[in-house]
Write a protein that holds these residues in place. Structure first.
Motif, PDB file in Angstrom:
ATOM      1  N   PHE A 123      -4.413 -58.175 -45.357  1.00  0.00           N
ATOM      2  CA  PHE A 123      -3.633 -59.294 -44.949  1.00  0.00           C
ATOM      3  C   PHE A 123      -4.636 -60.336 -44.226  1.00  0.00           C
ATOM      4  O   PHE A 123      -4.322 -61.538 -44.443  1.00  0.00           O
ATOM      5  N   GLY A 124      -5.731 -60.172 -43.598  1.00  0.00           N
ATOM      6  CA  GLY A 124      -6.477 -60.978 -42.841  1.00  0.00           C
ATOM      7  C   GLY A 124      -7.531 -61.551 -44.055  1.00  0.00           C
ATOM      8  O   GLY A 124      -7.525 -62.883 -43.784  1.00  0.00           O
ATOM      9  N   GLU A 125      -7.765 -61.131 -45.058  1.00  0.00           N
ATOM     10  CA  GLU A 125      -8.232 -62.083 -46.146  1.00  0.00           C
ATOM     11  C   GLU A 125      -7.370 -62.788 -46.876  1.00  0.00           C
ATOM     12  O   GLU A 125      -7.689 -63.875 -46.992  1.00  0.00           O
ATOM     13  N   LEU A 126      -6.213 -62.532 -46.981  1.00  0.00           N
ATOM     14  CA  LEU A 126      -5.243 -63.348 -47.487  1.00  0.00           C
ATOM     15  C   LEU A 126      -4.617 -64.620 -46.671  1.00  0.00           C
ATOM     16  O   LEU A 126      -4.636 -65.719 -47.005  1.00  0.00           O
ATOM     17  N   PHE A 127      -4.812 -64.323 -45.221  1.00  0.00           N
ATOM     18  CA  PHE A 127      -4.368 -65.350 -44.312  1.00  0.00           C
ATOM     19  C   PHE A 127      -5.616 -66.164 -43.829  1.00  0.00           C
ATOM     20  O   PHE A 127      -5.602 -67.158 -43.153  1.00  0.00           O
ATOM     21  N   GLY A 128      -6.946 -65.606 -44.265  1.00  0.00           N
ATOM     22  CA  GLY A 128      -8.259 -66.168 -43.871  1.00  0.00           C
ATOM     23  C   GLY A 128      -8.444 -66.083 -42.346  1.00  0.00           C
ATOM     24  O   GLY A 128      -8.938 -66.940 -41.569  1.00  0.00           O
ATOM     25  N   VAL A 129      -7.913 -65.147 -41.670  1.00  0.00           N
ATOM     26  CA  VAL A 129      -8.064 -64.746 -40.116  1.00  0.00           C
ATOM     27  C   VAL A 129      -8.542 -63.386 -40.180  1.00  0.00           C
ATOM     28  O   VAL A 129      -8.404 -62.359 -40.794  1.00  0.00           O
ATOM     29  N   PRO A 130      -9.311 -62.944 -38.883  1.00  0.00           N
ATOM     30  CA  PRO A 130      -9.826 -61.796 -38.817  1.00  0.00           C
ATOM     31  C   PRO A 130      -8.715 -60.692 -38.412  1.00  0.00           C
ATOM     32  O   PRO A 130      -7.914 -61.041 -37.457  1.00  0.00           O
ATOM     33  N   ALA A 131      -8.500 -59.575 -38.802  1.00  0.00           N
ATOM     34  CA  ALA A 131      -7.643 -58.659 -38.488  1.00  0.00           C
ATOM     35  C   ALA A 131      -8.383 -57.990 -36.920  1.00  0.00           C
ATOM     36  O   ALA A 131      -9.442 -57.591 -37.091  1.00  0.00           O
ATOM     37  N   THR A 132      -7.433 -57.864 -36.102  1.00  0.00           N
ATOM     38  CA  THR A 132      -7.694 -57.152 -34.670  1.00  0.00           C
ATOM     39  C   THR A 132      -6.917 -55.948 -34.407  1.00  0.00           C
ATOM     40  O   THR A 132      -5.801 -55.646 -34.950  1.00  0.00           O
ATOM     41  N   PHE A 133      -7.421 -54.943 -33.705  1.00  0.00           N
ATOM     42  CA  PHE A 133      -6.861 -53.768 -33.433  1.00  0.00           C
ATOM     43  C   PHE A 133      -6.544 -53.197 -31.990  1.00  0.00           C
ATOM     44  O   PHE A 133      -7.436 -53.557 -31.277  1.00  0.00           O
ATOM     45  N   THR A 134      -5.495 -52.248 -31.971  1.00  0.00           N
ATOM     46  CA  THR A 134      -5.671 -51.533 -30.302  1.00  0.00           C
ATOM     47  C   THR A 134      -5.625 -50.373 -30.838  1.00  0.00           C
ATOM     48  O   THR A 134      -4.791 -49.667 -31.761  1.00  0.00           O
ATOM     49  N   GLY A 135      -5.863 -49.245 -30.098  1.00  0.00           N
ATOM     50  CA  GLY A 135      -5.904 -47.857 -30.271  1.00  0.00           C
ATOM     51  C   GLY A 135      -6.666 -47.316 -31.430  1.00  0.00           C
ATOM     52  O   GLY A 135      -7.684 -48.282 -31.732  1.00  0.00           O
ATOM     53  N   ALA A 136      -6.499 -46.236 -31.859  1.00  0.00           N
ATOM     54  CA  ALA A 136      -7.542 -45.327 -32.752  1.00  0.00           C
ATOM     55  C   ALA A 136      -6.673 -44.487 -33.378  1.00  0.00           C
ATOM     56  O   ALA A 136      -5.285 -44.074 -33.023  1.00  0.00           O
ATOM     57  N   GLU A 137      -6.983 -44.386 -34.766  1.00  0.00           N
ATOM     58  CA  GLU A 137      -6.337 -43.511 -35.888  1.00  0.00           C
ATOM     59  C   GLU A 137      -6.418 -41.913 -35.128  1.00  0.00           C
ATOM     60  O   GLU A 137      -7.243 -41.621 -34.852  1.00  0.00           O
ATOM     61  N   GLU A 138      -5.237 -41.510 -35.241  1.00  0.00           N
ATOM     62  CA  GLU A 138      -5.120 -40.051 -35.130  1.00  0.00           C
ATOM     63  C   GLU A 138      -5.213 -39.438 -36.458  1.00  0.00           C
ATOM     64  O   GLU A 138      -5.379 -39.849 -37.524  1.00  0.00           O
ATOM     65  N   THR A 139      -5.450 -37.983 -36.083  1.00  0.00           N
ATOM     66  CA  THR A 139      -5.889 -37.145 -37.471  1.00  0.00           C
ATOM     67  C   THR A 139      -4.521 -36.776 -38.057  1.00  0.00           C
ATOM     68  O   THR A 139      -4.406 -36.150 -39.205  1.00  0.00           O
ATOM     69  N   THR A 140      -3.340 -37.160 -37.330  1.00  0.00           N
ATOM     70  CA  THR A 140      -2.189 -36.681 -37.988  1.00  0.00           C
ATOM     71  C   THR A 140      -1.272 -37.901 -38.184  1.00  0.00           C
ATOM     72  O   THR A 140      -1.429 -38.873 -37.427  1.00  0.00           O
ATOM     73  N   ALA A 141      -0.124 -38.046 -39.050  1.00  0.00           N
ATOM     74  CA  ALA A 141       0.729 -39.079 -39.278  1.00  0.00           C
ATOM     75  C   ALA A 141       1.879 -38.432 -39.819  1.00  0.00           C
ATOM     76  O   ALA A 141       1.848 -37.610 -40.190  1.00  0.00           O
ATOM     77  N   LEU A 142       3.018 -39.431 -39.825  1.00  0.00           N
ATOM     78  CA  LEU A 142       4.306 -39.094 -40.601  1.00  0.00           C
ATOM     79  C   LEU A 142       4.054 -39.709 -42.040  1.00  0.00           C
ATOM     80  O   LEU A 142       4.075 -40.660 -42.521  1.00  0.00           O
ATOM     81  N   LEU A 143       3.622 -38.318 -42.927  1.00  0.00           N
ATOM     82  CA  LEU A 143       3.221 -38.995 -44.282  1.00  0.00           C
ATOM     83  C   LEU A 143       4.234 -37.937 -45.222  1.00  0.00           C
ATOM     84  O   LEU A 143       4.444 -36.738 -44.956  1.00  0.00           O
ATOM     85  N   SER A 144       4.620 -38.559 -46.411  1.00  0.00           N
ATOM     86  CA  SER A 144       5.323 -37.771 -47.280  1.00  0.00           C
ATOM     87  C   SER A 144       4.637 -37.731 -48.904  1.00  0.00           C
ATOM     88  O   SER A 144       4.101 -38.674 -49.019  1.00  0.00           O
TER      89      SER A 144
END
Length: 347
Positions: A279-300
């Motif tokens: 999305f940052g590439e498409l909008f021409g803006v940098p994406a910023t983040f908070t937190g960090a990825e856990e090793t688990t997620a809700l995935l199917s």
């Protein structure tokens, strides 16, 4: 940025609704083989209107005069007009009222969409009544029908990102009362399927998206506004709602007793960080983040659905591009967040 044709769903709400309700040839052929009328319980939600209209359009193309009926407790006037203009009959009924439920017409095919998620925290009794008690009443009332019932991928535990997602054989591990009540819904339907031989399919959805609502819209809007994207739930599955609608209508041919249980989900384990950066590439803006990825997620794991119906018709990169165009154009939204980042099950 990819600019889509003038009839793309990114142009207007009318074009979006048309895309979400246009049946594929496979849907037309499937409903041509399924006898009887079709009724959607809880038609006023996010999925219901376009699903009902797709059913009507498919039956018309198949040359079948079967009725498509939507049931809602308190539909707004715009929805009433839109469904009736599209040939869908609309009935007002509080499904928790036994007399109202008994007064609904007998039909051969039921789509069960009723349920409650948001607002569960602090009003758990209402969530359990809608999600777990009501399915038993519906199963008793429509014991001679086929039933396609919506559930959620939230019935699964968080699984390792490297696992490929929970498949239908993964033992449930719902986190929080919303997810627990949804597993209750499944078990109640399963009970009545065993008791009466009701042919059913239970759809574990994770996560349907369209341009006015969903995981992609939330990430896109955060990036566009310069807000940090939450990485606590660092991966997700997303699937175009039009593909969900198509698969739902094709499931009547696969209903079984005991019920068929099916994950209906995006085929990719999609990185939230990668989506935001795109999305940052498409909008021409940098994406910023908070937190960090856990090793688990809700995935199917959607391998079974893909085997039955093929891969979704709208791929992830196209969904991202459509969503970016919608945000740039200031397209309307439903004004509700998915809370897909929630890891403690509080909704």
């Amino acid at each position: 940025m990819l600019i889509h044709p003038a009839d793309a769903p990114t142009r207007t709400v009318a074009a979006l609704r048309d895309a979400l309700s246009t049946p594929s040839q496979e849907v037309v052929e499937s409903l041509a083989r399924v006898d009887g009328d079709l009724m959607l319980l809880g038609v006023a939600g996010k999925l219901g209107p376009e699903l009902a209209l797709m059913a009507r359009r498919a039956l018309d193309r198949a040359g079948r005069q079967a009725r498509v009926i939507g049931v809602a407790r308190n539909p707004g006037p715009e929805l009433v007009e839109r469904l009736r203009d599209g040939g869908v009959e609309l009935l007002r009924a509080d499904l928790l009222d036994d007399a109202a439920l008994a007064g609904l017409p007998d039909v051969a095919n039921i789509v069960y969409l009723a349920g409650r998620k948001f607002g569960t925290d602090g009003a758990e009794h209402q969530t359990w009544a809608l999600n777990t008690y009501l399915p038993g009443r519906v199963a008793e009332r429509f014991r001679d029908s086929r039933i396609v019932a919506f559930s959620t991928g939230n019935v699964y535990p968080l699984v390792p990102v490297v696992s490929g997602g929970a498949d239908e054989a993964t033992p449930p591990g719902p986190v929080g009362e919303y997810a627990q009540s949804c597993l209750g819904r499944e078990r109640v339907f399963e009970h009545f399927s065993h008791r009466y031989g009701i042919r059913m399919a239970i759809v574990r959805l994770n996560y349907a998206v369209e341009l006015r609502y969903g995981v992609l819209l939330e990430i896109a809007r955060a990036v566009y506004r310069g807000e940090p994207v939450d990485l606590r739930m660092g991966n997700a599955n997303v699937i175009w709602q039009g593909d969900v609608n198509a698969a739902t209508l094709r499931l009547f041919e696969h209903c079984a007793a005991p019920p068929l249980v099916l994950n209906l989900a995006g085929p990719e384990t999609a990185s939230v960080r990668w989506i935001a950066q795109r999305f940052g590439e498409l909008f021409g803006v940098p994406a910023t983040f908070t937190g960090a990825e856990e090793t688990t997620a809700l995935l199917s794991n959607a391998a079974r659905a893909n085997e039955l119906f093929g891969y979704p018709g709208v791929p992830l990169r196209t969904l991202i591009e459509w969503t970016a165009e919608w945000v740039l154009a200031g397209g309307e939204t439903h004004g509700k967040d998915t809370h897909f980042q929630e890891r403690e099950g509080r909704f």
